[in-house]
Enzyme design. Structure first.
Site, short mmCIF file in Angstrom:
data_model
loop_
_atom_site.label_atom_id
_atom_site.label_comp_id
_atom_site.label_asym_id
_atom_site.label_seq_id
_atom_site.Cartn_x
_atom_site.Cartn_y
_atom_site.Cartn_z
N HIS A 43 40.05 -4.48 39.21
CA HIS A 43 41.22 -3.84 40.01
C HIS A 43 40.67 -3.03 41.14
O HIS A 43 40.20 -1.83 40.98
CB HIS A 43 42.05 -3.17 39.13
N ASP A 45 42.29 -1.78 45.00
CA ASP A 45 43.42 -1.84 45.81
C ASP A 45 43.14 -1.83 47.30
O ASP A 45 43.56 -0.97 47.85
CB ASP A 45 44.28 -0.76 45.30
N GLU A 141 49.65 -7.66 41.35
CA GLU A 141 50.11 -6.54 40.74
C GLU A 141 51.55 -6.34 40.74
O GLU A 141 51.94 -5.90 42.03
CB GLU A 141 49.39 -5.34 40.84
N HIS A 168 54.71 -3.87 37.61
CA HIS A 168 54.07 -2.32 37.97
C HIS A 168 54.99 -1.31 37.23
O HIS A 168 55.00 -1.32 36.10
CB HIS A 168 54.06 -2.35 39.59
N HIS A 219 50.04 -1.76 32.81
CA HIS A 219 51.44 -1.22 33.31
C HIS A 219 52.45 -1.79 32.30
O HIS A 219 53.62 -1.06 32.66
CB HIS A 219 51.67 -1.72 34.70
N HIS A 240 43.27 -2.85 34.37
CA HIS A 240 42.93 -1.61 34.63
C HIS A 240 43.59 -0.50 33.87
O HIS A 240 44.40 0.30 34.23
CB HIS A 240 42.88 -1.31 36.15
N ASP A 352 40.08 0.71 39.67
CA ASP A 352 41.54 1.13 40.33
C ASP A 352 40.97 1.79 41.72
O ASP A 352 41.66 2.45 42.27
CB ASP A 352 42.33 1.98 39.45
ZN ZN Z 1 48.16 -0.35 38.79
#
Ligand code: ZN
Length: 420
Positions: A43, A45, A141, A168, A219, A240, A352
């Site tokens: 993960h 971003d 995600e 999410h 999540h 994550h 993350d």
């Molecule tokens: Zn996340």
């Protein structure tokens, strides 16, 4: 100061443990192992950071953000998953479009940088390693991205998406989320709309099994995890999340959940955000947020007719909270707990990076990942076990999930046709 201290401390460590490897040898062995290993981070971003914080050329070494190509190379990363994150704000409208645009962004990043190749399979990541490339994979995600359409889900798979995080921070039409723990008005019940997965949610999971799209339970709510475990015919994973026993937040997993995920043949990929790693950081955050109570009340009063504005202003205040940082050693504590609870092949890395504001000290960006290898060796883990954590555990899980594909028979006819 640091230099003069380091020698006596190292000697002390050797004196305390008679069989300890000298620090220099350990470091060299860790670097050799790390360089030869396949390192997967499930993960990152990067697209979000490029969209939200301004365009930068990730081909250059940057002083902002956590990830760019030079730092991926320094960190020895072979297989980063770039998240096609769809914010909850798109849940009512435009979530598939947002996902498509973000997936296109990842394809362009790959096309623009000869160091990158698109990785759509475990073999593609192994091949990237052999060729000295970075095999970028894509995960969605936020399951609202599919707009309740199994056809859209299948089309995302054709675009190269290889996992989907079912929610999410928002509960969608077919799966409950664990919610947004950070918010001052956080109330888990508000997110428990379905009590887990709906019938469509179960179909989504089975269709993911059929396609060979990995089912990600980061999540989602505890009830959703339970329903996913009951429904999925392929192993599942958390891309994550860390351990709730060590840092009690709803985004982390209980020991039972880790055990159950591992029992499917799945893996838990450790998030290195400080609040995910250390209870002291959680407590610090909660105290600081509580002290801001009057400020949140003032925002609610001032914008009482404009919930979007409240959301925005509360978000700004929350983003301003600076907590203490966890140590990078805490990330290794979480890896060890997953290995202990879920078995020696259950842990991996899902940092993350670029999606968190509070990476652990010593893990400030993706270039620092070799410290994890060194600490695992220092704690006596075998080289094979370390290679597992770095990437092999995830690749084996992915291979098992692909092997499970054929066991699910395809649904006949149209996949939930849309109505205008
Ligand atoms: Zn996340």
């Amino acid at each position: 100061m640091k230099k003069t201290l380091s020698i006596p401390l190292a000697l002390l460590a050797i004196a305390a443990t008679p069989h300890a490897e000298p620090a220099d040898d350990l470091h060299a062995r860790a670097m050799r192992l790390h360089r030869s290993a396949i390192v997967v981070d499930t993960h990152e971003d990067v697209p979000y950071r490029l969209e939200e914080k301004g365009w930068v050329d990730i081909g250059k070494r940057l002083t902002t953000g956590h990830v760019d190509i030079p730092r991926l190379k320094e960190g020895g990363v072979t297989g980063p998953f770039f998240a096609a994150y769809v914010p909850a704000a798109f849940a009512e409208r435009g979530s598939a479009k947002k996902a498509l645009e973000t997936i296109e962004l990842v394809h362009r990043l790959v096309a623009d940088h000869p160091e990158l190749v698109l990785a759509e399979s475990p073999e593609a990541i192994r091949e990237a390693k052999r060729r000295g490339k970075i095999g970028v994979a894509i995960g969605i995600e936020g399951g609202h991205a599919i707009e309740n359409s199994l056809g859209a889900l299948a089309a995302f798979h054709r675009l190269g998406v290889r996992y989907m995080t079912l929610t999410h921070t928002n509960t969608n039409a077919w799966a409950d989320s664990s919610g947004s723990f950070w918010r001052p008005d956080f109330e888990p019940k508000k997110y428990a709309v379905h009590g887990g997965l709906t019938d469509l949610g179960r179909e989504v999971v089975l269709e993911m099994n059929r396609l060979g799209m990995l089912v990600d339970v980061s999540h989602v709510s505890d009830d959703t995890i339970a329903d996913v475990l009951e429904t999925s015919r392929a192993p599942v994973f958390a891309s994550h999340s860390s351990c709730r026993a060590l840092s009690n937040i709803p985004r982390n997993l209980t020991d039972d959940q880790i055990r159950s995920i591992a029992a499917t043949g799945g893996v838990v990929m450790v998030n290195i955000g400080s609040i995910f790693l250390d209870q002291k950081v959680v407590d610090d955050f909660l105290a600081k947020r509580a002290a801001l109570g009057p400020q949140f009340a003032e925002i609610a009063r001032k914008y009482k007719d404009d919930p979007k504005k409240v959301e925005e202003e509360v978000g700004k205040v929350l983003n301003g909270i600076r907590t203490t940082r966890a140590s990078w050693r805490a990330a290794v504590d979480h890896i060890e707990r997953i290995l202990k609870v879920g078995g020696t092949r259950a842990a991996g890395l899902g940092t993350d990076f670029d999606g968190i504001e509070d990476p652990a000290e010593g893990l400030e960006d993706v270039s620092k990942l070799p410290v994890i290898t060194e600490e695992l060796l220092r704690r006596g883990h075998s080289e094979e076990e370390v290679r597992g954590v770095l990437g092999e555990n995830f690749l084996r899980f992915w291979e098992r999930a692909n092997a499970a594909r054929v066991k699910v028979s395809p649904r006949e006819g149209p996949l939930v046709p849309s109505k205008p």
